[in-house]
Design a protein around this motif. Structure first.
Motif, PDB file in Angstrom:
ATOM      1  N   MET A 213     112.617 -50.854 104.394  1.00 56.24           N
ATOM      2  CA  MET A 213     112.376 -52.208 104.854  1.00 56.24           C
ATOM      3  C   MET A 213     110.924 -52.562 104.603  1.00 56.24           C
ATOM      4  O   MET A 213     110.065 -51.715 104.526  1.00 56.24           O
ATOM      5  CB  MET A 213     112.711 -52.349 106.330  1.00 56.24           C
ATOM      6  CG  MET A 213     111.734 -51.656 107.260  1.00 56.24           C
ATOM      7  SD  MET A 213     112.264 -51.691 108.983  1.00 56.24           S
ATOM      8  CE  MET A 213     113.613 -50.515 108.919  1.00 56.24           C
TER       9      MET A 213
ATOM     10  N   ALA B 295     113.287 -61.374  98.370  1.00 53.30           N
ATOM     11  CA  ALA B 295     114.149 -61.402  99.549  1.00 53.30           C
ATOM     12  C   ALA B 295     114.581 -62.832  99.829  1.00 53.30           C
ATOM     13  O   ALA B 295     113.916 -63.799  99.447  1.00 53.30           O
ATOM     14  CB  ALA B 295     113.423 -60.830 100.761  1.00 53.30           C
TER      15      ALA B 295
ATOM     16  N   VAL C 273     112.255 -57.305 105.738  1.00 49.53           N
ATOM     17  CA  VAL C 273     113.303 -57.356 104.717  1.00 49.53           C
ATOM     18  C   VAL C 273     114.146 -56.088 104.795  1.00 49.53           C
ATOM     19  O   VAL C 273     113.607 -54.981 104.732  1.00 49.53           O
ATOM     20  CB  VAL C 273     112.692 -57.502 103.311  1.00 49.53           C
ATOM     21  CG1 VAL C 273     113.800 -57.485 102.253  1.00 49.53           C
ATOM     22  CG2 VAL C 273     111.885 -58.787 103.212  1.00 49.53           C
ATOM     23  N   ARG C 274     115.422 -56.265 104.942  1.00 49.94           N
ATOM     24  CA  ARG C 274     116.345 -55.124 104.951  1.00 49.94           C
ATOM     25  C   ARG C 274     117.306 -55.282 103.779  1.00 49.94           C
ATOM     26  O   ARG C 274     117.895 -56.348 103.575  1.00 49.94           O
ATOM     27  CB  ARG C 274     117.105 -55.052 106.281  1.00 49.94           C
ATOM     28  CG  ARG C 274     116.185 -54.878 107.481  1.00 49.94           C
ATOM     29  CD  ARG C 274     116.965 -54.739 108.776  1.00 49.94           C
ATOM     30  NE  ARG C 274     116.092 -54.747 109.944  1.00 49.94           N
ATOM     31  CZ  ARG C 274     115.455 -53.688 110.424  1.00 49.94           C
ATOM     32  NH1 ARG C 274     115.591 -52.510 109.837  1.00 49.94           N
ATOM     33  NH2 ARG C 274     114.682 -53.781 111.494  1.00 49.94           N
ATOM     34  N   ARG C 275     117.448 -54.213 103.017  1.00 47.12           N
ATOM     35  CA  ARG C 275     118.306 -54.249 101.850  1.00 47.12           C
ATOM     36  C   ARG C 275     119.773 -54.233 102.275  1.00 47.12           C
ATOM     37  O   ARG C 275     120.167 -53.519 103.202  1.00 47.12           O
ATOM     38  CB  ARG C 275     118.031 -53.062 100.922  1.00 47.12           C
ATOM     39  CG  ARG C 275     116.605 -52.904 100.468  1.00 47.12           C
ATOM     40  CD  ARG C 275     116.042 -54.147  99.820  1.00 47.12           C
ATOM     41  NE  ARG C 275     116.767 -54.536  98.616  1.00 47.12           N
ATOM     42  CZ  ARG C 275     116.445 -55.603  97.884  1.00 47.12           C
ATOM     43  NH1 ARG C 275     115.432 -56.375  98.258  1.00 47.12           N
ATOM     44  NH2 ARG C 275     117.135 -55.886  96.811  1.00 47.12           N
TER      45      ARG C 275
ATOM     46  N   GLY D 135     117.949 -58.357  99.316  1.00 44.01           N
ATOM     47  CA  GLY D 135     117.163 -58.270 100.538  1.00 44.01           C
ATOM     48  C   GLY D 135     117.350 -59.493 101.424  1.00 44.01           C
ATOM     49  O   GLY D 135     117.373 -60.619 100.934  1.00 44.01           O
TER      50      GLY D 135
ATOM     51  N   THR E 220     115.890 -61.192 105.137  1.00 45.59           N
ATOM     52  CA  THR E 220     114.880 -61.103 106.189  1.00 45.59           C
ATOM     53  C   THR E 220     115.566 -61.171 107.551  1.00 45.59           C
ATOM     54  O   THR E 220     116.282 -62.122 107.850  1.00 45.59           O
ATOM     55  CB  THR E 220     113.858 -62.236 106.077  1.00 45.59           C
ATOM     56  OG1 THR E 220     113.295 -62.234 104.759  1.00 45.59           O
ATOM     57  CG2 THR E 220     112.730 -62.051 107.091  1.00 45.59           C
TER      58      THR E 220
END
Length: 278
Positions: free
Chosen positions: A1, A92, A126-128, A271, A273
């Motif tokens: 992240m 993202a 940001v998380r994939r 990505g 958010t």
């Protein structure tokens, strides 16, 4: 992240794209989200008139981080456009859910309140996210269901609006006429389901339903057949379904009929958010 990167002057550079459906559905939430974003970042506000204009605005975003104010359909449209541009991995996407259909956004961890969602855009990380991509370049963010749920008698996914009078008349007739006992029929389909080339269910075994979703970098498949109460489950990177013409529901959209389709899992392909504590 990772946290969203600010511009050189310290302020985040945002491209805020407000979906026209969101403006019509809940103008107050749109206004609140826009005010919060503009107060916390350098935001260029865009008001596209429709899908074609939406695509043009997104394509001209430059180095600005795209923020979509809209419902699940707007989110799906944005991810599909960025996927076709082969630009999902470059940055993202942020979302402020506004509208009636926000179940997908909620399932992904996006706050559904305008203020909370806008603050997550500014302060989140940001998380994939995984992505299912089919062989026609379509994308699935959440659940894939085969076959698609049946439509109602009026050809809709659910009754609404202009058909309410007709539904009322039919309900009145049913109260005046003695109902005929009916046996609920379970619809089955002749489908061949393969996971990474391994056959899970073949054409000689009637299938009631197939569900596919991404879980921790894998495609999780669940098959319900009419021959057994036991579910068939598997984990794979690709899923192929073939057989007689079938329709499927990918997130909020129904596609088909098709005779074969393959979905491939792409782990961490895009990505999103989300709040730092999500």
């Amino acid at each position: 992240m990772s946290a969203p990167e600010p511009a050189e002057n310290g302020a985040q550079q945002l491209l805020v794209v407000i979906d026209p459906v969101a403006r019509r559905t809940d103008g107050e939430s749109v206004r609140i989200a826009k005010d919060v974003l503009s107060a916390g970042a350098t935001a260029k506000i865009c008001l596209p008139d429709g899908p074609a204009d939406f695509a043009r605005v997104l394509a001209r975003r430059g180095s600005r981080r795209p923020v979509v104010i809209g419902d699940d359909h707007a989110l799906l449209r944005t991810v599909a456009l960025l996927h076709r541009e082969r630009d999902l991995a470059a940055g993202a996407l942020s979302l402020v859910p506004v509208g009636v259909a926000v179940d997908l956004a909620r399932s992904l961890g996006v706050p559904t309140g305008a203020v909370a969602a806008a603050r997550a855009v500014l302060d989140g990380v940001v998380r994939r996210q995984d992505l299912l991509v089919d062989d026609s370049d379509g994308v699935v963010l959440g659940d894939l269901r085969i076959p698609a749920p049946p439509q109602t008698a009026d050809g809709r996914a659910g009754g609404a609006g202009g058909s309410s009078v007709w539904h009322t008349c039919r309900s009145l007739v049913r109260t005046l006429v003695k109902p005929v006992p009916q046996v609920l029929a379970v619809h089955t389909h002749r489908l061949r389901v393969e996971a990474d080339g391994v056959v899970l269910s073949d054409l000689d075994e009637p299938v009631e339903a197939v569900t596919v979703r991404s879980v921790a970098g894998r495609a999780e498949i669940v098959i319900r057949t009419s021959a057994s109460a036991e579910l068939i489950t598997a984990s794979a990177l690709s899923v192929t379904v073939s057989g007689a013409d079938f329709r499927y529901r990918a997130d909020a959209a129904v596609t088909g009929p098709v005779r074969t389709r393959t979905w491939t899992l792409r782990a961490g392909a895009w990505g999103l958010t989300l709040p730092a504590d999500a």
